[in-house]
Motif scaffolding. Structure first.
Motif, PDB file in Angstrom:
ATOM      1  N   LEU A   1       1.313 -42.983 -10.094  1.00  0.00           N
ATOM      2  CA  LEU A   1       0.922 -41.570 -10.125  1.00  0.00           C
ATOM      3  C   LEU A   1       1.699 -40.349 -10.482  1.00  0.00           C
ATOM      4  CD1 LEU A   1      -0.621 -41.742  -6.347  1.00  0.00           C
ATOM      5  CD2 LEU A   1      -1.968 -41.604  -8.538  1.00  0.00           C
ATOM      6  N   GLN A   2       1.959 -40.581 -11.895  1.00  0.00           N
ATOM      7  CA  GLN A   2       2.523 -39.614 -12.632  1.00  0.00           C
ATOM      8  C   GLN A   2       2.126 -38.170 -12.361  1.00  0.00           C
ATOM      9  OE1 GLN A   2       3.121 -40.914 -16.949  1.00  0.00           O
ATOM     10  NE2 GLN A   2       3.183 -42.975 -16.327  1.00  0.00           N
ATOM     11  N   GLY A   3       3.417 -37.287 -12.399  1.00  0.00           N
ATOM     12  CA  GLY A   3       3.135 -35.942 -11.983  1.00  0.00           C
ATOM     13  C   GLY A   3       2.802 -35.351 -10.845  1.00  0.00           C
TER      14      GLY A   3
ATOM     15  N   PHE B   1      -9.076 -52.011  -6.320  1.00  0.00           N
ATOM     16  CA  PHE B   1      -9.210 -52.783  -7.626  1.00  0.00           C
ATOM     17  C   PHE B   1      -8.065 -52.474  -8.639  1.00  0.00           C
ATOM     18  CE2 PHE B   1     -13.530 -52.230  -5.785  1.00  0.00           C
ATOM     19  CZ  PHE B   1     -14.025 -53.737  -6.028  1.00  0.00           C
ATOM     20  N   ALA B   2      -7.016 -51.756  -8.334  1.00  0.00           N
ATOM     21  CA  ALA B   2      -5.917 -51.594  -9.038  1.00  0.00           C
ATOM     22  C   ALA B   2      -4.968 -52.922  -9.123  1.00  0.00           C
ATOM     23  CB  ALA B   2      -4.992 -50.281  -8.586  1.00  0.00           C
ATOM     24  N   PRO B   3      -4.353 -53.459 -10.128  1.00  0.00           N
ATOM     25  CA  PRO B   3      -3.484 -54.461 -10.083  1.00  0.00           C
ATOM     26  C   PRO B   3      -2.131 -54.060  -9.395  1.00  0.00           C
ATOM     27  CG  PRO B   3      -3.415 -53.601 -12.227  1.00  0.00           C
ATOM     28  CD  PRO B   3      -4.688 -52.839 -11.537  1.00  0.00           C
ATOM     29  N   LYS B   4      -1.357 -54.708  -9.065  1.00  0.00           N
ATOM     30  CA  LYS B   4      -0.120 -54.506  -8.528  1.00  0.00           C
ATOM     31  C   LYS B   4      -0.153 -53.640  -7.108  1.00  0.00           C
ATOM     32  CE  LYS B   4       2.078 -54.303 -12.875  1.00  0.00           C
ATOM     33  NZ  LYS B   4       3.166 -53.425 -13.868  1.00  0.00           N
ATOM     34  N   PRO B   5      -1.010 -54.406  -6.196  1.00  0.00           N
ATOM     35  CA  PRO B   5      -1.164 -53.871  -5.049  1.00  0.00           C
ATOM     36  C   PRO B   5       0.241 -53.084  -4.175  1.00  0.00           C
ATOM     37  CG  PRO B   5      -1.531 -56.183  -4.619  1.00  0.00           C
ATOM     38  CD  PRO B   5      -1.180 -55.842  -6.124  1.00  0.00           C
ATOM     39  N   PHE B   6       1.278 -53.732  -4.263  1.00  0.00           N
ATOM     40  CA  PHE B   6       2.555 -53.381  -3.628  1.00  0.00           C
ATOM     41  C   PHE B   6       2.747 -51.788  -4.307  1.00  0.00           C
ATOM     42  CE2 PHE B   6       2.822 -57.632  -1.907  1.00  0.00           C
ATOM     43  CZ  PHE B   6       3.377 -57.383  -0.584  1.00  0.00           C
ATOM     44  N   ASP B   7       2.579 -51.800  -5.487  1.00  0.00           N
ATOM     45  CA  ASP B   7       2.955 -50.669  -6.102  1.00  0.00           C
ATOM     46  C   ASP B   7       1.874 -49.282  -5.838  1.00  0.00           C
ATOM     47  OD1 ASP B   7       4.955 -51.933  -7.439  1.00  0.00           O
ATOM     48  OD2 ASP B   7       4.222 -51.745  -9.256  1.00  0.00           O
TER      49      ASP B   7
ATOM     50  N   VAL C   1       2.926 -40.178  -1.498  1.00  0.00           N
ATOM     51  CA  VAL C   1       2.626 -38.797  -2.121  1.00  0.00           C
ATOM     52  C   VAL C   1       2.026 -38.103  -0.673  1.00  0.00           C
ATOM     53  CG1 VAL C   1       2.215 -39.361  -4.447  1.00  0.00           C
ATOM     54  CG2 VAL C   1       0.212 -39.646  -2.771  1.00  0.00           C
ATOM     55  N   VAL C   2       1.952 -38.840   0.339  1.00  0.00           N
ATOM     56  CA  VAL C   2       1.272 -38.267   1.710  1.00  0.00           C
ATOM     57  C   VAL C   2       2.418 -37.696   2.299  1.00  0.00           C
ATOM     58  CG1 VAL C   2       1.549 -40.337   3.127  1.00  0.00           C
ATOM     59  CG2 VAL C   2      -0.149 -38.527   3.593  1.00  0.00           C
ATOM     60  N   ARG C   3       2.348 -36.463   3.100  1.00  0.00           N
ATOM     61  CA  ARG C   3       3.308 -35.847   3.764  1.00  0.00           C
ATOM     62  C   ARG C   3       3.603 -36.458   5.229  1.00  0.00           C
ATOM     63  NH1 ARG C   3       0.160 -30.352   2.102  1.00  0.00           N
ATOM     64  NH2 ARG C   3       1.395 -29.740   0.404  1.00  0.00           N
ATOM     65  N   ARG C   4       4.920 -36.118   5.484  1.00  0.00           N
ATOM     66  CA  ARG C   4       5.207 -36.753   7.046  1.00  0.00           C
ATOM     67  C   ARG C   4       4.044 -35.955   7.908  1.00  0.00           C
ATOM     68  NH1 ARG C   4       9.770 -39.679   6.740  1.00  0.00           N
ATOM     69  NH2 ARG C   4      10.992 -39.213   4.777  1.00  0.00           N
ATOM     70  N   GLY C   5       3.668 -36.893   8.907  1.00  0.00           N
ATOM     71  CA  GLY C   5       2.685 -36.368   9.619  1.00  0.00           C
ATOM     72  C   GLY C   5       0.957 -36.466   9.368  1.00  0.00           C
TER      73      GLY C   5
ATOM     74  N   ASP D   1      -4.701 -30.198   2.029  1.00  0.00           N
ATOM     75  CA  ASP D   1      -4.641 -30.999   0.711  1.00  0.00           C
ATOM     76  C   ASP D   1      -4.980 -32.567   0.806  1.00  0.00           C
ATOM     77  OD1 ASP D   1      -3.549 -28.362  -0.445  1.00  0.00           O
ATOM     78  OD2 ASP D   1      -1.479 -28.835   0.368  1.00  0.00           O
ATOM     79  N   VAL D   2      -5.782 -32.773  -0.024  1.00  0.00           N
ATOM     80  CA  VAL D   2      -6.388 -34.308  -0.069  1.00  0.00           C
ATOM     81  C   VAL D   2      -6.286 -34.693  -1.613  1.00  0.00           C
ATOM     82  CG1 VAL D   2      -8.580 -35.583   0.469  1.00  0.00           C
ATOM     83  CG2 VAL D   2      -8.096 -33.569   2.006  1.00  0.00           C
ATOM     84  N   LEU D   3      -5.822 -36.054  -1.490  1.00  0.00           N
ATOM     85  CA  LEU D   3      -6.019 -36.703  -2.546  1.00  0.00           C
ATOM     86  C   LEU D   3      -7.042 -37.992  -2.526  1.00  0.00           C
ATOM     87  CD1 LEU D   3      -5.059 -37.688  -5.539  1.00  0.00           C
ATOM     88  CD2 LEU D   3      -3.399 -39.328  -4.275  1.00  0.00           C
ATOM     89  N   ASP D   4      -8.176 -37.957  -3.788  1.00  0.00           N
ATOM     90  CA  ASP D   4      -8.897 -38.967  -3.530  1.00  0.00           C
ATOM     91  C   ASP D   4      -8.686 -39.871  -4.509  1.00  0.00           C
ATOM     92  OD1 ASP D   4     -11.337 -40.545  -3.779  1.00  0.00           O
ATOM     93  OD2 ASP D   4     -12.423 -39.388  -2.791  1.00  0.00           O
ATOM     94  N   LEU D   5      -8.069 -40.998  -4.434  1.00  0.00           N
ATOM     95  CA  LEU D   5      -7.553 -42.091  -5.288  1.00  0.00           C
ATOM     96  C   LEU D   5      -8.723 -43.189  -5.792  1.00  0.00           C
ATOM     97  CD1 LEU D   5      -5.006 -42.656  -6.976  1.00  0.00           C
ATOM     98  CD2 LEU D   5      -4.267 -43.977  -5.133  1.00  0.00           C
ATOM     99  N   GLY D   6      -9.046 -43.046  -7.020  1.00  0.00           N
ATOM    100  CA  GLY D   6     -10.040 -44.045  -7.474  1.00  0.00           C
ATOM    101  C   GLY D   6     -11.331 -43.390  -6.865  1.00  0.00           C
ATOM    102  N   CYS D   7     -11.510 -42.037  -7.195  1.00  0.00           N
ATOM    103  CA  CYS D   7     -12.515 -41.023  -6.871  1.00  0.00           C
ATOM    104  C   CYS D   7     -13.694 -41.240  -7.503  1.00  0.00           C
ATOM    105  CB  CYS D   7     -11.952 -39.792  -6.927  1.00  0.00           C
ATOM    106  SG  CYS D   7     -11.749 -39.258  -8.770  1.00  0.00           S
TER     107      CYS D   7
END
Length: 270
Positions: free
Chosen positions: A95-97, A114-120, A128-132, A38-44
């Motif tokens: 990342l709502q939902g 490029f998103a603002p609020k880098p700590f967020d 959202v990433v699983r342990r391991g 299961d892969v999330l590509d953020l800012g894809c």
């Protein structure tokens, strides 16, 4: 309107993404993706790394803030007949939902930086990433002598100062800043590592035409030229960038472009 959304919906980043396909596939090939992951590509964007991950058998969710890029990504998926990948609109700072610990791998290549609020951003990626599992980012490096960092550096000289409180996206290319952000999100320092790697832009046309692609379709460069035109400096900006593109091109054929750019690869283990 969300300023970051407006920036990336400006122009048509897919025109630039077409020059990034080969390096995107090469990068994904080294991520250890296995069938059913299961892969999330953020800012894809339109899928430069998300689609190669799906071709390797991963279940991929691509998220981007720009509606036009999401639509373009879904069109590419439909054209390829892939059924294990979806693209949707979303914001890297919230990342709502998406539930906690949903993905084995979270990837963001020149996207979430490029998103603002880098700590967020770091908090959401880690949430959202699983342990391991792991997070992999590709981020441009401030002051680096290669193409993208230099485009942004040159362009900044022609644009108004950023608003108060603005945090440069280029700080995602500074190891101590990245470490601080992910430790704040819950990562252990020893689980954060860095390498410097190369991403090569390949285009079947001359560097001058490649520059026009940036000028006409890449939001930050479009803004720089708009500001320069107001100040009567557009010709100077054009000249600086022409010299940059020509000097960076490593193709032996003057009618094609091959420009390598160094980036910081960040790996965070959960």
């Amino acid at each position: 309107m969300n300023a970051n959304k407006a920036l990336w919906e400006k122009g048509d980043f897919t025109r630039l993404a077409e020059t990034m396909r080969e390096s995107g596939e090469a990068l994904v090939a080294k991520l250890g993706i296995t069938d059913g992951m299961d892969v999330l590509d953020l800012g894809c964007g339109d899928g430069t790394t998300a689609i190669p991950a799906a071709r390797l058998g991963a279940n991929v969710q691509g998220v981007d803030i720009a509606r036009n890029l999401v639509e373009a990504g879904n069109a590419r998926v439909k054209a390829e007949g892939l059924t294990n990948i979806t693209f949707s609109e979303g914001d890297a700072i919230d990342l709502q939902g998406i539930a906690d610990e949903t993905f084995d791998l979270v990837v963001s290549i020149f996207g979430a930086m490029f998103a603002p609020k880098p700590f967020d951003v770091a908090k959401e990626m880690f949430r959202v990433v699983r342990r391991g599992g792991k997070i992999v980012m590709g981020n441009w490096i401030p002051g680096d002598p290669t193409l993208v960092a230099q485009i942004l550096k040159v362009s900044s000289a022609y644009t108004p100062p950023p608003p108060e409180g603005f945090i440069s996206p280029m700080l995602w290319g500074v190891e101590k800043d990245v470490t601080e952000r992910f430790i704040s999100a819950g990562a252990l320092k020893e689980n954060i590592s860095f390498t410097r790697e190369t991403f090569t832009f390949q285009a079947p046309f001359a560097p001058a035409i490649f520059l026009e692609t940036f000028r006409n379709y890449y939001g930050p460069t479009m803004n720089a030229f708009e500001a320069a035109e107001k100040n009567g400096n557009a010709a100077d900006l054009q000249h600086e960038l022409e010299v940059l593109f020509e000097s960076q091109n490593q193709s032996t054929d003057k009618n094609t472009t091959s420009i390598p750019a160094t980036f910081l690869k960040v790996t965070v283990l959960r």
